[in-house]
Design a protein around this motif. Structure first.
Motif, PDB file in Angstrom:
ATOM      1  N   VAL A  45      81.487  34.471  66.998  1.00  0.00           N
ATOM      2  CA  VAL A  45      81.055  33.085  66.856  1.00  0.00           C
ATOM      3  C   VAL A  45      82.222  32.118  66.981  1.00  0.00           C
ATOM      4  O   VAL A  45      82.015  30.917  67.151  1.00  0.00           O
ATOM      5  N   GLY A  46      83.447  32.637  66.908  1.00  0.00           N
ATOM      6  CA  GLY A  46      84.617  31.773  67.014  1.00  0.00           C
ATOM      7  C   GLY A  46      85.878  32.566  67.305  1.00  0.00           C
ATOM      8  O   GLY A  46      85.936  33.777  67.081  1.00  0.00           O
ATOM      9  N   PHE A  47      86.871  31.846  67.816  1.00  0.00           N
ATOM     10  CA  PHE A  47      88.150  32.434  68.195  1.00  0.00           C
ATOM     11  C   PHE A  47      89.248  31.591  67.570  1.00  0.00           C
ATOM     12  O   PHE A  47      89.298  30.374  67.784  1.00  0.00           O
ATOM     13  N   LEU A  48      90.114  32.227  66.791  1.00  0.00           N
ATOM     14  CA  LEU A  48      91.066  31.506  65.963  1.00  0.00           C
ATOM     15  C   LEU A  48      92.479  32.063  66.078  1.00  0.00           C
ATOM     16  O   LEU A  48      92.654  33.255  66.326  1.00  0.00           O
ATOM     17  N   PRO A  49      93.468  31.206  65.804  1.00  0.00           N
ATOM     18  CA  PRO A  49      94.811  31.742  65.598  1.00  0.00           C
ATOM     19  C   PRO A  49      94.860  32.340  64.194  1.00  0.00           C
ATOM     20  O   PRO A  49      94.101  31.930  63.309  1.00  0.00           O
ATOM     21  N   LYS A  50      95.731  33.322  64.000  1.00  0.00           N
ATOM     22  CA  LYS A  50      95.914  33.835  62.639  1.00  0.00           C
ATOM     23  C   LYS A  50      96.617  32.755  61.827  1.00  0.00           C
ATOM     24  O   LYS A  50      97.488  32.055  62.332  1.00  0.00           O
TER      25      LYS A  50
END
Length: 96
Positions: free
Chosen positions: A66-71
């Motif tokens: 549902v989403g793509f994030l930086p750590k």
């Protein structure tokens, strides 16, 4: 309440050997099973959100997330993650 998981890219979904990227098929299959079971999945990487999305697309599992994030580099919370009631950390080698 749905279960939520954050899944890393490098050495979790894909392993790099020089310039070659090798999909980690066991983890990828596990991600698909989690999605089918109703988990809400986020893909993240220290390489950033765009890198996480591009990698998921390359591996054919972009639709699982549902989403793509930086750590994160900083987390502000009154409880450290190792004391979270429901947090489980799974190493890719433990996925069967």
């Amino acid at each position: 309440m749905p279960q939520i998981a954050y899944i890393d890219v490098d050495d979790t979904l894909v392993r790099s050997v020089g310039t070659k990227r090798i999909p980690m098929v066991g983890t990828i299959a596990h991600v698909r099973k989690m999605k089918e079971a109703g988990w809400v999945l986020y893909c993240w990487s220290s390489g950033g959100g765009d890198y996480a999305k591009d990698s998921a697309k390359e591996l054919g599992i972009e639709e699982c997330f549902v989403g793509f994030l930086p750590k994160p580099e900083v987390m502000i919370d009154d409880v450290s993650p190792e004391k979270w009631r429901t947090l489980t950390v799974i190493h890719p080698a433990e996925i069967k």
